[in-house]
Scaffold this motif. Structure first.
Motif, PDB file in Angstrom:
ATOM      1  N   VAL A 554       0.857  -1.189   0.000  1.00 24.32           N
ATOM      2  CA  VAL A 554       0.000   0.000   0.000  1.00 24.32           C
ATOM      3  C   VAL A 554       0.891   1.236   0.000  1.00 24.32           C
ATOM      4  O   VAL A 554       1.850   1.322   0.769  1.00 24.32           O
ATOM      5  N   ASN A 555       0.572   2.209  -0.858  1.00 24.76           N
ATOM      6  CA  ASN A 555       1.356   3.444  -0.921  1.00 24.76           C
ATOM      7  C   ASN A 555       0.960   4.389   0.215  1.00 24.76           C
ATOM      8  O   ASN A 555      -0.231   4.629   0.449  1.00 24.76           O
ATOM      9  N   LEU A 556       1.963   4.932   0.897  1.00 26.81           N
ATOM     10  CA  LEU A 556       1.738   5.949   1.923  1.00 26.81           C
ATOM     11  C   LEU A 556       2.162   7.308   1.365  1.00 26.81           C
ATOM     12  O   LEU A 556       3.284   7.461   0.891  1.00 26.81           O
ATOM     13  N   SER A 557       1.264   8.285   1.414  1.00 27.90           N
ATOM     14  CA  SER A 557       1.620   9.632   0.961  1.00 27.90           C
ATOM     15  C   SER A 557       2.521  10.299   1.989  1.00 27.90           C
ATOM     16  O   SER A 557       2.658   9.846   3.127  1.00 27.90           O
ATOM     17  N   ALA A 558       3.126  11.413   1.576  1.00 30.95           N
ATOM     18  CA  ALA A 558       4.001  12.149   2.489  1.00 30.95           C
ATOM     19  C   ALA A 558       3.230  12.636   3.710  1.00 30.95           C
ATOM     20  O   ALA A 558       3.724  12.572   4.843  1.00 30.95           O
ATOM     21  N   GLU A 587       4.669   1.255   0.808  1.00 31.72           N
ATOM     22  CA  GLU A 587       5.578   1.871  -0.152  1.00 31.72           C
ATOM     23  C   GLU A 587       5.643   3.376   0.108  1.00 31.72           C
ATOM     24  O   GLU A 587       4.623   4.059   0.176  1.00 31.72           O
ATOM     25  N   ILE A 588       6.865   3.893   0.268  1.00 31.43           N
ATOM     26  CA  ILE A 588       7.117   5.297   0.586  1.00 31.43           C
ATOM     27  C   ILE A 588       8.098   5.834  -0.442  1.00 31.43           C
ATOM     28  O   ILE A 588       9.092   5.180  -0.765  1.00 31.43           O
ATOM     29  N   THR A 589       7.843   7.033  -0.947  1.00 33.69           N
ATOM     30  CA  THR A 589       8.716   7.575  -1.979  1.00 33.69           C
ATOM     31  C   THR A 589      10.018   8.079  -1.386  1.00 33.69           C
ATOM     32  O   THR A 589      10.107   8.406  -0.196  1.00 33.69           O
ATOM     33  N   GLU A 590      11.014   8.162  -2.235  1.00 35.02           N
ATOM     34  CA  GLU A 590      12.317   8.671  -1.828  1.00 35.02           C
ATOM     35  C   GLU A 590      12.200  10.098  -1.301  1.00 35.02           C
ATOM     36  O   GLU A 590      12.816  10.461  -0.287  1.00 35.02           O
ATOM     37  N   GLY A 591      11.388  10.926  -1.961  1.00 36.33           N
ATOM     38  CA  GLY A 591      11.231  12.306  -1.528  1.00 36.33           C
ATOM     39  C   GLY A 591      10.597  12.422  -0.151  1.00 36.33           C
ATOM     40  O   GLY A 591      10.909  13.324   0.620  1.00 36.33           O
ATOM     41  N   THR A 592       9.695  11.496   0.188  1.00 38.29           N
ATOM     42  CA  THR A 592       9.026  11.533   1.484  1.00 38.29           C
ATOM     43  C   THR A 592      10.012  11.334   2.625  1.00 38.29           C
ATOM     44  O   THR A 592      10.027  12.086   3.598  1.00 38.29           O
ATOM     45  N   VAL A 593      10.854  10.315   2.527  1.00 42.48           N
ATOM     46  CA  VAL A 593      11.786  10.040   3.630  1.00 42.48           C
ATOM     47  C   VAL A 593      12.881  11.084   3.705  1.00 42.48           C
ATOM     48  O   VAL A 593      13.410  11.363   4.781  1.00 42.48           O
ATOM     49  N   MET A 594      13.247  11.699   2.579  1.00 41.39           N
ATOM     50  CA  MET A 594      14.318  12.687   2.599  1.00 41.39           C
ATOM     51  C   MET A 594      13.832  14.070   3.033  1.00 41.39           C
ATOM     52  O   MET A 594      14.635  14.963   3.253  1.00 41.39           O
ATOM     53  N   ASN A 595      12.498  14.251   3.164  1.00 39.77           N
ATOM     54  CA  ASN A 595      11.975  15.536   3.627  1.00 39.77           C
ATOM     55  C   ASN A 595      12.412  15.815   5.067  1.00 39.77           C
ATOM     56  O   ASN A 595      12.717  16.944   5.428  1.00 39.77           O
ATOM     57  N   GLY A 620      16.066   6.599  -7.138  1.00 36.47           N
ATOM     58  CA  GLY A 620      16.920   7.049  -8.233  1.00 36.47           C
ATOM     59  C   GLY A 620      16.438   8.322  -8.881  1.00 36.47           C
ATOM     60  O   GLY A 620      17.174   8.960  -9.625  1.00 36.47           O
ATOM     61  N   THR A 621      15.169   8.721  -8.591  1.00 38.83           N
ATOM     62  CA  THR A 621      14.645   9.953  -9.198  1.00 38.83           C
ATOM     63  C   THR A 621      14.944  11.167  -8.338  1.00 38.83           C
ATOM     64  O   THR A 621      14.795  12.293  -8.776  1.00 38.83           O
ATOM     65  N   GLY A 622      15.350  10.950  -7.077  1.00 36.96           N
ATOM     66  CA  GLY A 622      15.638  12.054  -6.164  1.00 36.96           C
ATOM     67  C   GLY A 622      17.113  12.128  -5.849  1.00 36.96           C
ATOM     68  O   GLY A 622      17.974  11.764  -6.654  1.00 36.96           O
ATOM     69  N   TYR A 623      17.399  12.578  -4.659  1.00 33.34           N
ATOM     70  CA  TYR A 623      18.794  12.807  -4.273  1.00 33.34           C
ATOM     71  C   TYR A 623      19.046  12.247  -2.876  1.00 33.34           C
ATOM     72  O   TYR A 623      19.459  12.943  -1.965  1.00 33.34           O
ATOM     73  N   SER A 624      18.769  10.979  -2.693  1.00 30.56           N
ATOM     74  CA  SER A 624      18.961  10.367  -1.389  1.00 30.56           C
ATOM     75  C   SER A 624      20.436  10.342  -1.024  1.00 30.56           C
ATOM     76  O   SER A 624      21.306  10.094  -1.856  1.00 30.56           O
ATOM     77  N   SER A 625      20.684  10.597   0.252  1.00 32.27           N
ATOM     78  CA  SER A 625      22.032  10.463   0.774  1.00 32.27           C
ATOM     79  C   SER A 625      22.273   9.004   1.120  1.00 32.27           C
ATOM     80  O   SER A 625      21.460   8.374   1.804  1.00 32.27           O
ATOM     81  N   LEU A 626      23.379   8.450   0.635  1.00 36.57           N
ATOM     82  CA  LEU A 626      23.677   7.051   0.947  1.00 36.57           C
ATOM     83  C   LEU A 626      23.883   6.866   2.440  1.00 36.57           C
ATOM     84  O   LEU A 626      23.614   5.794   2.991  1.00 36.57           O
ATOM     85  N   GLY A 627      24.346   7.946   3.090  1.00 36.27           N
ATOM     86  CA  GLY A 627      24.518   7.865   4.535  1.00 36.27           C
ATOM     87  C   GLY A 627      23.195   7.623   5.240  1.00 36.27           C
ATOM     88  O   GLY A 627      23.124   6.881   6.221  1.00 36.27           O
TER      89      GLY A 627
END
Length: 717
Positions: A554-558, A587-595, A620-627
């Motif tokens: 299930v997709n979770l919005s920001a 399922e959580i988007t890369e942008g959501t967790v990096m906010n 891969g569509t955002g700019y996640s820090s590998l750290g």
């Protein structure tokens, strides 16, 4: 009409009119806890009866209600003699500008946007209750004062003997009294006279009142005074008197002729009531009627006057009037992180910044919240307007200092121009708001001009938003399921739940159209809870039908992910249907967790403790820090469809896909590719170690019944 006794320590009596029980309870609890005595009405008819039976000090009125809506309720209240002066605050959605215009036209004093912010409700309620009380108190005090002056003047005018016999009253009164002979020379004064003017009896005895010259500097007023005494034996009016030290102060002067028993004029008696404090209070009330209480900027009333002046001047000079609507980006974060007092001081700093960055003949206004408006004149090339908008956007993030600390804020600006975009302030503000929405959609920290195409697009959005409210209750939403397949065995190992909407008026609405609107206008949490509940219930049905256990994502919005209650909602849904946590994926988007990465780590940790599986979508569509990535307790990375489309033809996309697979496996995560549509894509991904896939190659998203058929045969690719 007698008032029912309310609690002794109550801050005031408020009537809340709201048809939604949850909102009614929220407002009632909030204001009751703040010290107000709260009455409730769930509809317009009951609101009218309740208010007329005992008028409250303030009414919070919902715009949208069945039966009589908020506008009609307000109109009837303003026509009722007992309710016409009771202030009404409308409760309305944030961008319903037409509602705001209509509300102000029928007498509303303010709007509070939904979803509610507790600090805003309390601040606006307190301000309007205080203002209403001050206005009533001033009116009552003035009426009492005038009546007292009339009564006292009549009493003192009977005769000089009565004045001498009333010595105690004469000495004790707080109003300044002086008595003159028929020639106008002062014969006596009371102690209050010395306190008010600074002059003792010895200093004024035998002298004319001209020593208080400022009170009689208007010859016309002096002439009116003498005519009033000659015709009626009395005169009263407002004057400015001068203190011995030179300061002047306003007051109410009442002069009466005093006759003896034979009707012969013996004296003139003058009573001077100092109005300095009352004038200051009236000045404040007058100021607040045309200015914003927090920032001191012109409010909507004064803005309309300034616009009319600018419009008339622009027409005569061959220019245009420009209206800018400015909204602070993510201002809520400042309030949440630093508290409302700092947020208020930040708004004051923004007001000062804007006033310093426009011309002296331009107008900066605030109508509430974090929205500001600028009204200015410009030529048809709009070079000045563009320059001002640019200076605001460039300077605002650098210039805000609150309590000695720099506050980094950006803004979005919508711009409308008269006469092209309208001839009235309401039209231009509505169209500037439309342009503001576009500026925010294009990435914020930008300005945008209004066009007709933008207007039609916003109208379409509002139609979607209107239909979306109540779509769950009307049964218009449905959950479709797209299979997820193991690339090694070809077996179906899971599914992704995808929301679909079929509306009688709009037809089938694409998720890319309605989900962003649901997030923007605060509807996504309710929809997300419905999807979560529906999926868990469906998994239970499939298991009861003997179709086995299957993981459904299930997709979770920001907005959902940021809610503290989300983890408990997931637990409750699993418990309600008695399904194992391993059968549910989130399922959580890369942008959501990096906010907010640190908060995301904590929330994901709580979800993992429950036992649900977590996937990072659109990787891969955002700019996640590998750290940060290595800190996130994530089970699966999803390769975005944009990289899968050309994975066999584009070396860059292939390199990204292979990098994601390698990175995930090194972090002990699985990899699933979405949007797989060809056998060549499948074979490439399988050959390079991708674990799972989903896409049209195996199946499109299908309703629950069709997905059950897939489960029964557990097909292989």
């Amino acid at each position: 009409m007698l008032r029912e006794t309310i609690p002794e320590h109550s801050k005031g009596e408020i009537l809340i009119v709201e048809d939604t029980p949850a909102s009614l309870k929220l407002l009632s609890d909030l204001l009751s806890e703040a010290g107000y005595y709260v009455r409730q009405a769930p509809n317009g008819e009951l609101a009218l009866w309740t208010a007329s039976s005992r008028p409250p000090e303030l009414i919070l009125l919902d715009v949208r209600m069945p039966g009589i809506d908020g506008f009609e309720v307000c109109r009837r209240m303003k026509a009722h003699p007992l309710l016409k002066d009771v202030p009404v605050i409308f409760l309305s959605a944030q961008y319903e500008t037409d509602d705001k215009v209509r509300g102000f036209q029928i007498g509303a004093v303010d709007f509070i946007a939904k979803p509610f912010q507790a600090e805003e409700i309390l601040a606006r309620t307190d301000a309007h209750v205080r203002l209403a009380r001050a206005q009533r108190a001033l009116a009552d005090e003035r009426a009492t004062l005038e009546q007292r002056v009339v009564e006292r003047t009549a009493e003192l005018a009977r005769n000089a003997e009565s004045l001498r016999l009333a010595g105690q009253v004469f000495d004790a009164t707080l109003d300044a009294i002086f008595v003159t002979d028929t020639e106008g020379n002062i014969v006596t004064v009371n102690p209050a006279f010395t306190h008010v003017t600074g002059y003792t009896l010895a200093e004024v005895l035998g002298k004319p009142p001209g020593i208080l010259r400022d009170g009689f500097q208007d010859k016309g007023m002096y002439s009116a005074l003498m005519k009033g005494l000659a015709a009626n034996g009395r005169w009263s009016g407002e004057v400015m008197n001068r203190h011995k030290e030179g300061a002047t102060h306003p007051g109410l002067l009442a002069v009466s002729s005093a006759f003896d028993d034979e009707g012969v004029l013996r004296n003139y008696v003058a009573v001077f009531t100092d109005l300095s404090e009352r004038k200051a209070e009236q000045h404040l009330i007058d100021f607040l009627s045309t200015h914003d209480a927090l920032t001191g900027l012109p409010n909507r009333t004064l803005a309309a006057q300034r616009f009319d002046q600018a419009y008339a001047s622009a027409r005569s000079d061959g220019q245009c009037v420009v209206v800018m609507c400015l909204d602070l980006d993510r201002f809520k974060n400042v309030n949440d992180a630093m508290g409302q007092p700092v947020g208020d001081r930040t708004l004051q700093a923004v007001a000062a910044f804007l006033a310093n960055h426009v011309g002296s003949h331009d107008t900066v206004t605030r109508h509430g919240g974090d929205e500001f408006q600028v009204i200015l004149q410009d030529d048809v090339n709009l070079e000045r307007s563009i320059a001002i908008a640019g200076r605001i956007l460039a300077g605002l993030p650098q210039s805000l200092v609150v309590d000695g600390q720099h506050v980094h804020l950006t803004a979005s600006i919508g711009i409308a121009i008269s006469p092209n975009d309208g001839d009235t302030l309401d039209e231009l503000m509505r169209n500037a708001d439309t342009a503001l929405v576009r500026a925010k959609e294009t990435g914020r920290d930008a300005y945008s001009f209004f066009t007709e195409s933008m207007d039609s697009e916003v109208r379409e959005k509002m139609a979607i938003l209107t239909q979306m409210r109540g779509a769950i209750e009307r049964g218009e939403f449905a959950v479709y399921y797209q299979p997820q397949v193991c690339l090694k065995t070809g077996a179906m190992v899971g599914a992704e739940a995808l929301l679909r909407w079929d509306n009688p008026a709009l037809g089938k609405v694409m998720p890319s159209r309605f989900i962003p609107l649901a997030e923007e206008f605060g509807l996504i949490n309710g929809i997300g809870e419905w999807v979560l509940d529906t999926v868990c219930g469906q998994v239970r049905q499939w298991q009861d039908a003997g179709l086995g256990a299957l993981k459904v994502a299930v997709n979770l919005s920001a907005r959902q992910f940021e809610q503290d209650a989300t983890v408990s909602l997931v637990q409750q849904a699993l418990a309600r249907y008695g399904i194992d946590a391993a059968c549910l994926g989130l399922e959580i988007t890369e942008g959501t967790v990096m906010n907010d990465p640190d908060r995301a780590v904590a929330t994901l940790g709580r979800l993992k403790q429950i036992g649900v599986l977590v996937s990072l979508d659109d990787f891969g569509t955002g700019y996640s820090s590998l750290g940060y990535l290595k800190r996130f307790p994530i089970d699966t990375l999803k390769i975005d469809k944009s990289f899968v489309d050309d994975v066999t033809d584009n070396s860059h996309d292939a390199a990204i896909a292979l990098s994601v697979i390698s990175l995930a496996h090194n972090l002990n995560m699985k990899v699933i590719a979405e949007g797989v549509e060809t056998a060549a894509q499948r074979d490439f991904l399988a050959a390079h170690g991708c674990d799972e896939m989903q896409g049209y190659l195996f199946s499109r998203p299908v309703p629950a019944e069709a997905f059950a058929a897939l489960l029964k045969r557990r097909g292989h690719i």
